[in-house]
Design a protein around this motif. Structure first.
Motif, PDB file in Angstrom:
ATOM      1  N   ALA A 217      82.347 -19.098  -2.065  1.00 47.50           N
ATOM      2  CA  ALA A 217      82.383 -18.117  -3.154  1.00 47.50           C
ATOM      3  C   ALA A 217      83.118 -18.665  -4.375  1.00 47.50           C
ATOM      4  O   ALA A 217      82.721 -18.392  -5.505  1.00 47.50           O
ATOM      5  CB  ALA A 217      83.035 -16.825  -2.687  1.00 47.50           C
ATOM      6  N   THR A 218      84.167 -19.445  -4.156  1.00 45.57           N
ATOM      7  CA  THR A 218      84.979 -19.914  -5.281  1.00 45.57           C
ATOM      8  C   THR A 218      84.177 -20.695  -6.335  1.00 45.57           C
ATOM      9  O   THR A 218      84.426 -20.516  -7.517  1.00 45.57           O
ATOM     10  CB  THR A 218      86.161 -20.758  -4.784  1.00 45.57           C
ATOM     11  N   VAL A 221      82.820 -18.478  -9.225  1.00 51.42           N
ATOM     12  CA  VAL A 221      83.727 -18.094 -10.308  1.00 51.42           C
ATOM     13  C   VAL A 221      84.109 -19.334 -11.100  1.00 51.42           C
ATOM     14  O   VAL A 221      84.301 -19.282 -12.311  1.00 51.42           O
ATOM     15  CB  VAL A 221      84.980 -17.353  -9.800  1.00 51.42           C
ATOM     16  N   TYR A 257      82.240 -13.792  -6.785  1.00 45.95           N
ATOM     17  CA  TYR A 257      83.406 -14.443  -6.188  1.00 45.95           C
ATOM     18  C   TYR A 257      84.505 -13.447  -5.874  1.00 45.95           C
ATOM     19  O   TYR A 257      85.052 -13.431  -4.780  1.00 45.95           O
ATOM     20  CB  TYR A 257      83.983 -15.508  -7.112  1.00 45.95           C
ATOM     21  N   SER A 258      84.842 -12.633  -6.853  1.00 47.38           N
ATOM     22  CA  SER A 258      86.124 -11.950  -6.781  1.00 47.38           C
ATOM     23  C   SER A 258      86.140 -10.830  -5.777  1.00 47.38           C
ATOM     24  O   SER A 258      87.204 -10.410  -5.361  1.00 47.38           O
ATOM     25  CB  SER A 258      86.542 -11.447  -8.158  1.00 47.38           C
ATOM     26  N   TYR A 303      80.175 -10.867   1.176  1.00 45.72           N
ATOM     27  CA  TYR A 303      79.478 -11.515   0.060  1.00 45.72           C
ATOM     28  C   TYR A 303      78.574 -10.556  -0.694  1.00 45.72           C
ATOM     29  O   TYR A 303      78.197 -10.818  -1.828  1.00 45.72           O
ATOM     30  CB  TYR A 303      78.586 -12.649   0.574  1.00 45.72           C
TER      31      TYR A 303
END
Lengths: 543, 205
Positions: A217-218, A221, A257-258, A303
């Motif tokens: 996920a990082t 972002v 991402y967040s 997700y």
């Protein structure tokens, strides 16, 4: 000393071990996972105190309507910096970087993580990211005022010094990715002989789930923040409607991402609670596999729920229903864990020690945070309370309540192992009471205020909200007093002479089988693990 | 007890290194994945403008660069086989060809970008702004994505150069080829991303 005699020369704590470098260099150039854990711990405590002071300043401003101690601009800058510090520097990296680094290798019977140099490099990236992000406060045309979410179009329209904040967040993301990567490889390759996946302690499992989120996920972002950089530097119109871009797309990318990042924070917290509860119940965790599968389910479903941050931003109604449904779905595995913890306590012989108090109160704040999250996940209620103090209260219950309580639970649980010393129990309990009373006084009124319509991120409010705001502000200072008590108690213990035994709580996982503090190599001999991690079938020998 | 002594005593785990590289590649794919999403959204919103803008790009140049990268991927793959067969000399030649191919790619890219700048087709230019929002977005994405890809080529170049030196010094050999393997893996990733960028910008009508 020849290498032959070193192996048999007895135990030397990793803190006292002789190294090539002296003084502070022996720590900041060390690739030992335990020393790196301390580097993170001390950096984070420093940043946390700064973030806490900012929070207190904001609460002081809100103690009365109108301008109390700061202007609106300062308030905007303060909540932005408070958010950046607390989110990017503390709660996202916090538990994995401090307790994951120290205990993951020990819990799985390894001598270090898979890539020790990369591990140290991650800490340097962390410090670099922090420094870059914080320079935004002092250089350029004023401190960023967008909030920690850097929403477009503010983030490229504001005259303030956004670039360092965004680039700093990008670097911190990189550090987080590398830590996650390191842990995943460590768990795949370095488990002790005999320890198959389902003999792995639950904190390790939670780091595994969080590691995959960090990894997958990082980067989203990361690229989004790079696009904001491109937008500010080169006028590429990714998110600028004047150039054809779409600001709502920024929100999608940011939350892709967040939102999972919330699970990077909370999964290791759940893992820590899953370690502490069996130890103080003197009994195996109820439904080990259910806890493992719910960890993986949270990591996976997490997700696909990002849209619930954007119910009022403009989405098709089909998307609204789907995101709302998935949000309710992701609550199920979290609830499964709560049931498992409670079922573990059922008919257990519970030791009322300080770490248990923290773990038990985690259950309360986590449940309040989780259930109010469902208010926000229901579309109609969300329209009413979005962007109010209700959201702030929910967020702090789940993130500060979840991660903060788990962090302090872990600190009280593992402090004897990390320092080889024992803290004062009475002061610790006093700190816990003060912290908890302050916590509930600080955040519970914000649910009420938000429900009545007090918006968040305003430095001012109408007079009808005054009463509860006073309670909230006083609570903030009680909480801070509790935190300082706890900190002082730890510092006194670290320098004190109350030596802790190797297994003060009767824990069964591998860290309690070695010395406190551990030797450099952790284990004299690599252990063979043929037992379940929480095997209480034999009575504890040392108590 | 010396810490360094113990750090050196740790066992080597090539599987772990490769696993680490694969995980890093996942991260990289998702980094570009975010951009592919943005591209898809804006292409959907500005289909006609994207079509007009893509005609400014030279398919010939793009094809040449694609072929160059494909060849370089093949040579780096062959070099990892050569080193396992103990043929250091052949491995060195193959890595060198890969490095040269990467440099040629960058030179081509330089001329391509230079051409666009000459025609005023860059973000922030008045010329581009006059063509409308769709084309602004297309060229914004074009420069951002090929630029980021170019940065990856440079990282790949550094890795390949380190591997070349390693092979030459004998620290990378048939017994311990993992550094070269990982550089090769990374290079395939760089190639793979280009395989997606090429049709998105040059080919789709």
């Amino acid at each position: 000393m020849s290498s032959e005699s070193q192996v048999h020369s007895g135990y030397v704590s990793f803190r006292d071990v002789e190294t090539k470098y002296k003084g502070i260099l022996a720590w900041i150039l060390s690739t030992d996972h335990k020393r790196i854990s301390f580097l993170y711990l001390y950096s984070m405590i420093t940043f946390f105190i700064v973030g806490m002071l900012l929070g207190l300043a904001m609460k002081l401003e809100l103690i009365a309507p109108g301008k109390t101690v700061m202007t609106a601009e300062t308030y905007n800058a303060f909540f932005t910096l408070h958010g950046i510090i607390m989110i990017f520097l503390i709660v996202i990296p916090g538990l994995p970087a401090v307790f994951g680094n120290f205990f993951l290798p020990i819990l799985i019977g390894a001598k270090d993580v898979a890539f020790p140099k990369l591990n140290l490099f991650s800490w340097y990236l962390y410090v670099l990211g922090a420094v870059v992000a914080l320079t935004s406060q002092f250089l350029g045309d004023g401190a960023p005022d967008t909030g920690w979410t850097f929403y477009a179009p503010y983030s490229f329209k504001t005259h303030t010094n956004m670039l360092p904040a965004v680039i700093g967040a990008f670097i911190l993301g990189f550090s987080s990715i590398l830590t996650g990567l390191n842990f995943i490889v460590t768990m795949h390759r370095m488990r002790a002989p005999g320890m198959d996946w389902f003999k792995m302690p639950l904190f390790a499992w939670s780091l595994y789930g969080a590691g995959w989120i960090q990894l997958l996920a990082t980067p989203i972002v990361g690229i989004t923040l790079l696009m904001v950089v491109g937008e500010r530097l080169f006028q590429i119109g990714f998110f600028d409607p004047a150039l054809g871009g779409d600001p709502v797309l920024y929100q999608h990318l940011f939350w892709i991402y967040s939102h999972p990042a919330v699970y990077i924070m909370i999964l290791p917290a759940m893992g820590i609670i899953s370690e502490i509860i069996p130890t103080f119940s003197n009994k195996s965790i109820f439904g080990y596999k259910a806890v493992v599968y719910s960890t993986l389910a949270i990591a996976f479903v997490g997700y696909f729920v990002w849209g619930h941050h954007m119910f009022t931003s403009g989405m098709s109604s089909t998307a609204l229903y789907i995101f709302s449904f998935l949000t309710f779905l992701v609550a199920i595995p979290s609830a499964i864990k709560v049931f498992n913890w409670v079922a573990t306590l059922y008919k257990a012989s519970i030791q009322m020690e300080v770490p248990f108090l923290w773990a038990a109160s985690f259950l309360f704040v986590f449940m309040i945070g989780g259930l109010t999250g469902l208010f926000l996940g229901s579309i109609a209620t969300d329209v009413h309370v979005h962007d109010t103090a209700f959201v702030v209260a929910h967020f702090h219950f789940i993130v500060f309540g979840g991660v903060g309580y788990a962090f302090l639970a872990a600190m009280h649980y593992w402090f004897p192992k990390m320092y080889g010393k024992m803290y004062d129990k009475e002061i610790a309990i006093f700190g816990w009471i003060s912290f908890t009373v302050g916590f509930f006084m600080l955040y519970t009124p914000m649910f009420l205020l938000g429900y009545q319509g007090m918006p968040r991120r305003y430095y001012d409010y109408v007079a009808q909200f005054h009463g509860w705001n006073i309670v909230s502000s006083i609570g903030a200072f009680i909480l801070a007093a509790g935190f300082i008590t706890i900190l002082v108690n730890f510092i006194r213990a670290a320098y004190g002479d109350k030596i802790a035994p190797n297994d003060p709580w009767g824990g069964k996982t591998l860290e309690w089988s070695i010395e406190s503090p551990p030797s450099l190599e952790n284990f004299e001999e690599v252990p063979f693990v043929d037992k379940h991690p929480y095997d209480y079938s034999e009575p504890t020998s040392e108590k | 007890m010396s810490q360094d002594h113990l750090t050196h005593a740790e066992h080597r785990d090539d599987e772990a290194s490769k696993l680490g590289m694969w995980l890093f590649i996942f991260t990289e794919l998702l980094l570009f994945g975010g951009l592919f999403v943005v591209y898809a959204v804006y292409r959907y919103m500005n289909a006609e403008a994207f079509h007009l803008a893509h005609e400014e790009l030279s398919v010939t140049m793009g094809t040449i660069n694609t072929v160059i990268l494909l060849i370089s991927s093949a040579t780096v793959a062959m070099s990892t086989s050569a080193i396992r067969l103990g043929d250091t000399k052949k491995a060195l030649i193959l890595i060198a060809i890969t490095i040269i191919a990467a440099l040629v790619f960058m030179v081509n890219k330089y001329f391509e970008w230079g051409g666009k700048f000459e025609h005023g087709l860059y973000p922030g230019s008045a010329e581009l702004a006059a063509r409308g929002q769709g084309e602004v977005l297309f060229f914004g994405l074009y420069f951002f994505m090929t630029g980021l890809h170019g940065l990856h080529i440079i990282v790949g170049l550094v890795l390949l150069t380190i591997s070349y030196i390693g092979v030459k010094r004998g620290t990378i050999n048939g017994e311990s080829p993992v550094m070269l393997d990982n550089s090769g893996l990374y290079w395939h990733l760089v190639d793979l991303i280009w395989i997606f960028l090429f049709p998105l910008f040059y080919l789709i009508k």
